[in-house]
Design a protein around this motif. Structure first.
Motif, mmCIF file in Angstrom:
data_model
loop_
_atom_site.group_PDB
_atom_site.id
_atom_site.type_symbol
_atom_site.label_atom_id
_atom_site.label_comp_id
_atom_site.label_asym_id
_atom_site.label_seq_id
_atom_site.Cartn_x
_atom_site.Cartn_y
_atom_site.Cartn_z
ATOM 1 N N LEU A 176 47.894 42.711 8.838
ATOM 2 C CA LEU A 176 48.343 42.180 7.706
ATOM 3 C C LEU A 176 49.376 40.998 7.505
ATOM 4 N N ILE A 177 50.369 41.466 8.439
ATOM 5 C CA ILE A 177 51.708 40.516 8.609
ATOM 6 C C ILE A 177 51.172 39.073 9.254
ATOM 7 N N PHE A 178 50.273 39.266 10.165
ATOM 8 C CA PHE A 178 49.483 38.009 10.975
ATOM 9 C C PHE A 178 48.558 37.334 9.978
ATOM 10 N N ALA A 179 47.794 38.181 9.029
ATOM 11 C CA ALA A 179 47.144 37.422 8.162
ATOM 12 C C ALA A 179 47.929 36.710 6.926
ATOM 13 N N ALA A 180 49.068 37.365 6.558
ATOM 14 C CA ALA A 180 49.965 36.821 5.748
ATOM 15 C C ALA A 180 50.598 35.176 6.072
ATOM 16 N N VAL A 181 50.968 35.423 7.399
ATOM 17 C CA VAL A 181 51.612 34.445 8.068
ATOM 18 C C VAL A 181 50.563 33.130 8.111
ATOM 19 N N SER A 182 49.306 33.588 8.538
ATOM 20 C CA SER A 182 48.230 32.653 8.597
ATOM 21 C C SER A 182 47.869 31.998 6.994
ATOM 22 N N MET A 183 48.112 32.726 6.049
ATOM 23 C CA MET A 183 47.656 32.287 4.668
ATOM 24 C C MET A 183 48.916 31.424 4.381
ATOM 25 N N ILE A 184 50.078 31.648 4.831
ATOM 26 C CA ILE A 184 51.384 30.570 4.622
ATOM 27 C C ILE A 184 51.169 29.430 5.100
ATOM 28 N N CYS A 185 50.591 29.540 6.612
ATOM 29 C CA CYS A 185 50.270 28.066 7.369
ATOM 30 C C CYS A 185 49.172 27.387 6.660
ATOM 31 N N TYR A 186 48.111 28.133 6.020
ATOM 32 C CA TYR A 186 46.791 27.519 5.173
ATOM 33 C C TYR A 186 47.578 26.746 3.886
ATOM 34 N N LEU A 187 48.420 27.279 3.429
ATOM 35 C CA LEU A 187 48.858 26.877 2.015
ATOM 36 C C LEU A 187 49.823 25.771 2.450
ATOM 37 N N LEU A 188 50.501 25.745 3.310
ATOM 38 C CA LEU A 188 51.669 24.777 3.626
ATOM 39 C C LEU A 188 50.764 23.378 4.263
ATOM 40 N N TYR A 189 49.832 23.524 5.039
ATOM 41 C CA TYR A 189 49.340 22.662 5.929
ATOM 42 C C TYR A 189 49.207 21.217 5.185
ATOM 43 N N THR A 217 40.680 39.401 9.426
ATOM 44 C CA THR A 217 41.398 40.423 8.760
ATOM 45 C C THR A 217 40.405 41.571 8.330
ATOM 46 N N THR A 218 39.225 41.446 8.050
ATOM 47 C CA THR A 218 38.214 42.392 7.400
ATOM 48 C C THR A 218 37.691 43.058 8.856
ATOM 49 N N LEU A 219 37.402 42.162 9.762
ATOM 50 C CA LEU A 219 37.129 42.505 11.063
ATOM 51 C C LEU A 219 37.952 43.317 11.789
ATOM 52 N N MET A 220 39.068 43.081 11.792
ATOM 53 C CA MET A 220 40.330 43.945 12.504
ATOM 54 C C MET A 220 40.248 45.267 11.595
ATOM 55 N N PHE A 221 40.001 45.225 10.291
ATOM 56 C CA PHE A 221 40.280 46.658 9.824
ATOM 57 C C PHE A 221 39.084 47.415 10.302
ATOM 58 N N LEU A 222 37.867 46.768 10.155
ATOM 59 C CA LEU A 222 36.702 47.560 10.757
ATOM 60 C C LEU A 222 36.772 48.014 12.154
ATOM 61 N N GLU A 223 37.290 47.325 13.075
ATOM 62 C CA GLU A 223 37.744 47.497 14.475
ATOM 63 C C GLU A 223 38.658 48.827 14.521
ATOM 64 N N LEU A 224 39.713 48.735 13.984
ATOM 65 C CA LEU A 224 40.797 49.518 13.981
ATOM 66 C C LEU A 224 40.247 50.989 13.418
ATOM 67 N N ASN A 225 39.238 50.839 12.397
ATOM 68 C CA ASN A 225 39.002 51.962 11.767
ATOM 69 C C ASN A 225 38.065 52.844 12.774
ATOM 70 N N ALA A 226 37.395 52.174 13.600
ATOM 71 C CA ALA A 226 36.351 52.557 14.712
ATOM 72 C C ALA A 226 37.108 53.074 15.331
ATOM 73 N N LEU A 227 38.095 52.274 16.077
ATOM 74 C CA LEU A 227 38.914 53.008 17.379
ATOM 75 C C LEU A 227 39.524 53.995 17.083
ATOM 76 N N PHE A 228 40.003 54.604 15.646
ATOM 77 C CA PHE A 228 40.666 55.616 15.357
ATOM 78 C C PHE A 228 39.710 56.800 15.229
ATOM 79 N N ALA A 229 38.413 56.365 14.727
ATOM 80 C CA ALA A 229 37.444 57.346 14.743
ATOM 81 C C ALA A 229 36.730 57.814 15.992
ATOM 82 N N GLN A 230 37.078 57.036 17.196
ATOM 83 C CA GLN A 230 36.811 57.390 18.410
ATOM 84 C C GLN A 230 37.658 58.040 19.044
#
Length: 193
Positions: A145-158, A116-129
């Protein structure tokens, strides 16, 4: 394929393709090593983690290099805020899931927050360019953020799921990561034309 794009964008998008490769190998390992019936254990399946790791490290390296080479003034979110935010979110989730929710800590928590952090860095850079407009980046950030939330739900439920449901649950985050990396890559190539 990316030859007419800026060098930083090429690095980022190459990183995205490498991350899709990482997900493919990780998913292949999951599919055979965690099958509810007839799982392939040991080195007969674990070797798939080697290319997954190599693709993942190469992907992160490319994305970080490409994102880090972009000038700071044009960024949507200050780079330090993204990095500090990622660390804080990881610590909060680590404490919250392990202490409060009593969920066994596994590598997947680090991978979810790190991606998620990596995606924020990437999208930030793509915007800046100028690769994406502000509204496009916001849509992708919300998707992340939605995909990260779904992934966290999967993590918690596993650990509370039976073998079959746990098998499916473990695939969902990998598929989501591969999908968003592919969508962003295609979107960047199309928006450049």
């Amino acid at each position: 394929m990316f030859s007419d794009l800026a060098a930083q964008t090429r690095q980022i998008l190459t990183g995205n393709l490498l991350m899709i490769g990482c997900c493919a190998f990780y998913l292949a390992w999951w599919l055979i090593a965690f099958k509810p019936e007839g799982a392939v254990k040991g080195l007969r399946s674990r070797w798939l983690l080697i290319p997954a790791l190599l693709f993942g490290v190469a992907a992160v390296t490319k994305i970080v290099q490409g994102s880090g080479a972009v000038e700071g003034e044009a960024l949507l979110i200050p780079r330090n805020a993204v990095l500090i935010g990622g660390v804080v979110v990881y610590i909060v989730l680590l404490i919250g899931t392990s202490v409060l929710l009593k969920r066994q800590v596994t590598t997947e928590l680090f991978l979810i927050v790190g991606w998620t952090t990596l995606m924020f860095l990437e999208l930030n850079a793509l915007f800046a360019q100028g690769q994406f407009t502000k509204s496009t980046v916001i849509v992708f950030l919300v998707m992340t953020l939605i995909f990260a939330a779904v992934s966290m739900i999967c993590y918690l439920l596993y650990y509370g799921l039976d073998k079959v449901k746990g098998y499916v649950d473990g695939m969902i985050p990998l598929l989501l990561v591969a999908v968003i990396m592919a969508v962003i890559t295609v979107g960047a190539v199309i928006s450049h034309r």
